[in-house]
Design a protein around this motif. Structure first.
Motif, mmCIF file in Angstrom:
data_model
loop_
_atom_site.group_PDB
_atom_site.id
_atom_site.type_symbol
_atom_site.label_atom_id
_atom_site.label_comp_id
_atom_site.label_asym_id
_atom_site.label_seq_id
_atom_site.Cartn_x
_atom_site.Cartn_y
_atom_site.Cartn_z
ATOM 1 N N ASP A 106 11.571 39.433 -20.948
ATOM 2 C CA ASP A 106 10.439 40.032 -20.248
ATOM 3 C C ASP A 106 10.870 40.390 -18.828
ATOM 4 O O ASP A 106 11.190 39.501 -18.032
ATOM 5 C CB ASP A 106 9.265 39.045 -20.230
ATOM 6 N N TYR A 107 10.900 41.670 -18.503
ATOM 7 C CA TYR A 107 11.307 42.112 -17.165
ATOM 8 C C TYR A 107 10.701 43.470 -16.852
ATOM 9 O O TYR A 107 10.258 44.205 -17.744
ATOM 10 C CB TYR A 107 12.831 42.183 -17.058
ATOM 11 N N LYS A 108 10.669 43.768 -15.576
ATOM 12 C CA LYS A 108 10.233 45.078 -15.109
ATOM 13 C C LYS A 108 11.441 45.810 -14.553
ATOM 14 O O LYS A 108 12.279 45.223 -13.870
ATOM 15 C CB LYS A 108 9.159 44.938 -14.025
ATOM 16 N N LYS A 126 13.827 38.334 -26.629
ATOM 17 C CA LYS A 126 13.067 39.468 -26.102
ATOM 18 C C LYS A 126 12.779 39.172 -24.632
ATOM 19 O O LYS A 126 11.850 38.435 -24.299
ATOM 20 C CB LYS A 126 11.768 39.668 -26.881
ATOM 21 N N SER A 129 10.637 37.916 -15.578
ATOM 22 C CA SER A 129 9.340 37.247 -15.470
ATOM 23 C C SER A 129 9.470 35.837 -14.910
ATOM 24 O O SER A 129 10.543 35.214 -14.956
ATOM 25 C CB SER A 129 8.684 37.184 -16.846
#
Length: 209
Positions: free
Chosen positions: A122-124, A120, A54
């Motif tokens: 946040d990534y795709k 935690k 992100s």
């Protein structure tokens, strides 16, 4: 944010173990670089798949890493308390480069990571695999050399040499089509054998000049 100081990294667009580092590589002593503890699954995904982290994470690490040759815009270490890898990201959040660590440095760092909270991240993630090959680095380099050499022969219609290389590597003698031979050599699993024949051919040509 937790930082690691004085650690050697060898960023490449593929992940190589420390014993595959080349002296010609841009091996850098990082004066400092942030480290994050993440889950086993997240570390696995970062190393094995094409991902984009992100913008918030990129902002968190922006110019927080300082290498011997200057600061890095987006670089950090990641650990699951078992392994540590360094990643360099592009401005779009994609991974540009990877690095492993020297074993003794990795062990020293892991001793101090148990108190870090798990981030935690946040990534795709896409389903595109990266770092999936099983060949060691020098085999990849030789294979690349072989392919370029063959491409040059084929482009310049040096078909006699293609035929010769094929006859030295394979013993089927059944296919006469030059395109078939070129394609088979270019995708050959006999990487070392083919390279030896190429080198021997070059040596003979050099002796004639």
């Amino acid at each position: 944010m937790y930082y690691i100081y004085d650690v050697l990294l060898d960023f490449n667009n593929e992940l190589y173990d420390f014993y595959e580092w080349y002296s010609k590589d841009k091996i850098e002593n990082f004066k400092k670089i942030p480290i994050f503890r993440i889950s086993d699954d997240d570390l696995y995904n970062l190393i094995n798949y094409k991902v984009n982290v992100s913008k918030d994470f990129l902002n968190k690490i922006y110019k927080k890493s300082e290498g011997h040759y200057g600061s890095y815009r987006y670089a950090s270490l990641f650990t699951n308390n078992k392994k540590i890898f360094a990643l360099e990201f592009g401005s779009d959040g994609s991974i540009k480069n990877y690095s492993s660590l020297l074993p003794d440095e990795e062990d020293d760092i892991l001793m101090h990571m148990k108190k870090l909270n798990i981030l935690k991240l946040d990534y795709k993630i896409s389903n595109i695999k990266v770092n999936a090959h099983n060949k060691v680095r020098y085999i990849d380099d030789i294979s690349t050399y072989n392919k370029k050499y063959l491409e040059n022969l084929y482009k310049n219609k040096m078909f006699d040499e293609v035929n010769y290389l094929y006859s030295e590597v394979y013993d089927d003698g059944l296919k006469n089509d030059i395109k078939y031979k070129y394609d088979k050599l270019r995708n050959s699993n006999y990487v070392i054998k083919l390279n030896k024949v190429i080198k021997e051919t070059q040596r003979k040509l050099n002796n004639l000049t």
